[in-house]
Scaffold this active site. Structure first.
Site, PDB file in Angstrom:
ATOM      1  N   SER A  42      -5.784   6.183  35.628  1.00 17.18           N
ATOM      2  CA  SER A  42      -5.193   5.587  34.447  1.00 17.18           C
ATOM      3  C   SER A  42      -3.661   5.530  34.473  1.00 17.18           C
ATOM      4  O   SER A  42      -3.080   4.786  33.683  1.00 17.18           O
ATOM      5  CB  SER A  42      -5.624   6.377  33.212  1.00 17.18           C
ATOM      6  OG  SER A  42      -5.100   7.692  33.253  1.00 17.18           O
TER       7      SER A  42
ATOM      8  N   LYS B 152       4.631   8.509  31.670  1.00 13.63           N
ATOM      9  CA  LYS B 152       3.357   7.936  31.207  1.00 13.63           C
ATOM     10  C   LYS B 152       3.253   8.104  29.690  1.00 13.63           C
ATOM     11  O   LYS B 152       3.611   9.168  29.160  1.00 13.63           O
ATOM     12  CB  LYS B 152       2.204   8.655  31.909  1.00 13.63           C
ATOM     13  CG  LYS B 152       0.821   8.070  31.614  1.00 13.63           C
ATOM     14  CD  LYS B 152      -0.267   8.850  32.352  1.00 13.63           C
ATOM     15  CE  LYS B 152      -1.640   8.267  32.115  1.00 13.63           C
ATOM     16  NZ  LYS B 152      -2.700   9.023  32.808  1.00 13.63           N
TER      17      LYS B 152
ATOM     18  N   SER C 105      -6.500  10.331  37.883  1.00 13.68           N
ATOM     19  CA  SER C 105      -5.585   9.366  37.252  1.00 13.68           C
ATOM     20  C   SER C 105      -4.153   9.394  37.760  1.00 13.68           C
ATOM     21  O   SER C 105      -3.374   8.507  37.428  1.00 13.68           O
ATOM     22  CB  SER C 105      -5.583   9.559  35.738  1.00 13.68           C
ATOM     23  OG  SER C 105      -6.718   8.952  35.174  1.00 13.68           O
TER      24      SER C 105
END
Lengths: 488, 95
Positions: free
Chosen positions: A154, A79, A178
């Site tokens: 996210s 990420k 997330s």
């Protein structure tokens, strides 16, 4: 089977036996990315050259034999909230669009030391603030199961990359769900470890009392393998605790006999999608047939979690994001003749709408005259929410709840209504407020063919019991083996 | 809680954010919405509840005052938007 479809543990065996090389697998994944990522857009940037070099190096080491670390030659997606030395780290924001960290995050250092390969940086909501990966400066990510739907957020890029087989394993970060919510939306596995289990050094900070890094993988075994590598104390993060790190793979037993599951009644409320409720209830019944027991419990302050979370997370964010002022790194406006104007213009142009909204909300909650009414009040309610969990875990080993009240929603559906977007996080945020670990695993599909996820929550530092239940469920179902048919 | 346009301007100034007229209206409306929802917390009596700032059983974490190589020092100016003679360059601060 295509090479890009492999799990970490499958690839481990094949690399060791010499059946495949890391270079072959890495190349196959980049071809896959080339084929599908125009539609999915899981990645912000690719690090092809570096990855192939790492892969060649891994193949050489495997050939030489000797001690082979667990992730040697295994290609992962990271990420874009985590710093990799020399690799652009944007956090999904214009304000960091040119930032090249001069150091590795501790988790990256650990992955490197264990031989992992980095394919690229995955898309995310800007500064990890969002539940849909729609607020990234670099464009939206689509759900591989249905291109009209969100992949969750996210960490939507990491989840989509796994579901679309654009990586073997991934890392995400979880401040209010997330990791777990996108894992549920994309039919993959995601774990938020206990607060304090994994060092956050090199993670771009959002809300420091809630942020945690965790694995996102194609199955539960892979989550345990990554947990073994990323866990443990780090002097560079004083919130990483000096507690024993077990061998998490030893917890992977197909046996739930005698385990006590709590079902919080506040998580099964009216208005919940019946398909979600049925899938999770069926999952609990299956675990009962396999020898676990369950009973209804209460987490009475659940209803207050959203308000508490958004006050605290926004307040911490407004403070953490004060560092983006255009002075030392990141974007700076060209149009500035005095310093105050430079700060304000840089931040106006550099941040997107949702980040600004949270900075505003957090600044308000911390501002003179409102601190007690909002920030301090929320900290006190946090205590009540945490106490609820402490009480619940006196009589249960784990709690099982849905991931979200509905299957993934449509792209664009909640973008103009921040409150509706915030309310969709109802089932994941209490875990961060109380600091406990939780995993999300696939437990069904909606009639439309969209994945449904369930969460297993455990006691502080008891990821092992969570993994044991998740593994048992996985051994007795095949949801994790389903693959989306990506419409190109 | 109704947030006025003037309050939005005040908060934006504290947060060092430039905001245009249209955004001011939108933020006033959206922040009011969110804060209204948060008023739910007032239903709870928390007079005797201690606040939680983080969940760990630790307070201050001290390290020994020893010189250690923990973190390689890179060029701190490597990401600077503007630099000059080994310093960060910014617009004029004092007249």
């Amino acid at each position: 089977m295509n090479l890009y479809e492999l799990t970490i543990h499958q690839l481990q065996k094949m690399l060791r036996s010499g059946e495949v090389t890391s270079v072959d697998v890495t190349k196959a994944i980049y071809e896959r990315i080339n084929d599908v990522d125009k539609e999915i857009h899981a990645y912000i940037s690719l690090t092809r050259e570096m990855a192939l070099e790492q892969a060649e190096d891994a193949d050489r080491k495997i050939k030489e034999g000797g001690d082979i670390p667990p992730l040697l030659g295994i290609p992962l997606a990271i990420k874009d909230v985590l710093c990799i030395e020399g690799v652009k780290t944007t956090c999904g924001s214009k304000i960091l669009s040119n930032f090249i960290p001069p150091y590795d995050a501790t988790v990256i250092k650990r992955l490197k030391a264990n031989g992992a390969i980095f394919l690229g940086k995955t898309n995310m909501d800007e500064f990890a603030m969002g539940s849909s990966t729609e607020t990234s400066y670099f464009g939206i990510t689509r759900n591989p199961w249905s291109l009209q739907h969100i992949p969750g957020g996210s960490s939507g890029g990491s989840a989509a990359a796994l579901a679309a087989d654009e990586c073997i394993g991934a890392l995400g970060s979880d401040t209010g769900g997330s990791i777990r919510q996108p894992a549920g939306c994309c039919g993959v596995v995601g774990m938020k470890p206990t607060y304090g289990r994994v060092s956050r050094f090199g993670l771009v900070a959002f809300a420091s009392s809630l942020d945690q890094i965790g694995p996102m993988t194609k199955d539960v075994t892979d989550t345990a393998i990554l947990m073994n590598v990323i866990s443990g104390r780090d002097l560079l993060d004083s919130t990483s605790l000096d507690v024993r790190v077990p061998d998490f793979t030893a917890a992977l037993r197909d046996d739930v006999k005698g385990l006590r599951i709590g079902i919080p009644r506040e998580y099964f409320v009216e208005g919940m999608d019946p398909e979600v409720e049925d899938s999770v209830s069926d999952a609990i019944r299956l675990l009962e047939r396999l020898g676990a027991s369950s009973r209804e419990i209460s987490l009475p302050h659940t209803d207050y979690a959203i308000s508490t979370y958004y006050l605290l997370a926004s307040a911490e964010a407004s403070s953490n994001l004060a560092r983006y002022d255009g002075v030392k790194y990141g974007y700076r406006t060209d149009d500035s003749n005095d310093i105050m104007h430079m700060y304000k213009k840089t931040r106006e142009n550099g941040f997107g709408a949702e980040v600004k909204r949270r900075i505003m909300l957090g600044t308000y909650a911390l501002s003179s005259g409102y601190y007690d009414a909002y920030y301090l009040k929320a900290q006190k309610v946090r205590t009540l929410i945490k106490d609820d969990f402490d009480k619940a875990f006196k009589g249960c080993d784990v709690l099982i709840v849905p991931n979200a009240p509905t299957p993934p929603f449509k792209i664009g559906e909640k973008m103009n209504n921040p409150l509706q977007m915030y309310l969709s996080d109802i089932f994941t945020i209490s875990v961060n407020l109380s600091g406990i670990p939780a995993i999300s695993i696939p437990c069904g599909f909606s009639k439309e063919g969209l994945p449904i996820g369930m969460q297993i929550m455990g006691r502080h530092f008891d990821e092992e019991t969570i993994l044991r239940i998740a593994y048992t469920f996985e051994q007795n179902t095949d949801y994790h083996l389903q693959k989306p048919k990506i419409k190109l | 809680m109704k947030i006025s346009k003037e309050e939005v301007e005040h908060i934006a100034k504290l947060a060092r954010l430039e905001i245009d007229e249209k955004e001011k209206e939108r933020f006033a409306h959206q922040l009011s919405d969110v804060l209204n929802h948060m008023e739910k917390l007032d239903q709870l009596d928390t007079e005797y509840v201690e606040p939680t700032s983080h969940i760990l059983p630790i307070h201050n974490v001290f390290k020994g005052d020893e010189i250690k190589e923990v973190f390689p020092m890179a060029d701190p100016l490597s990401n600077a938007p503007q630099k000059d003679h080994g310093h960060y360059r910014v617009p004029k601060i004092v007249e």
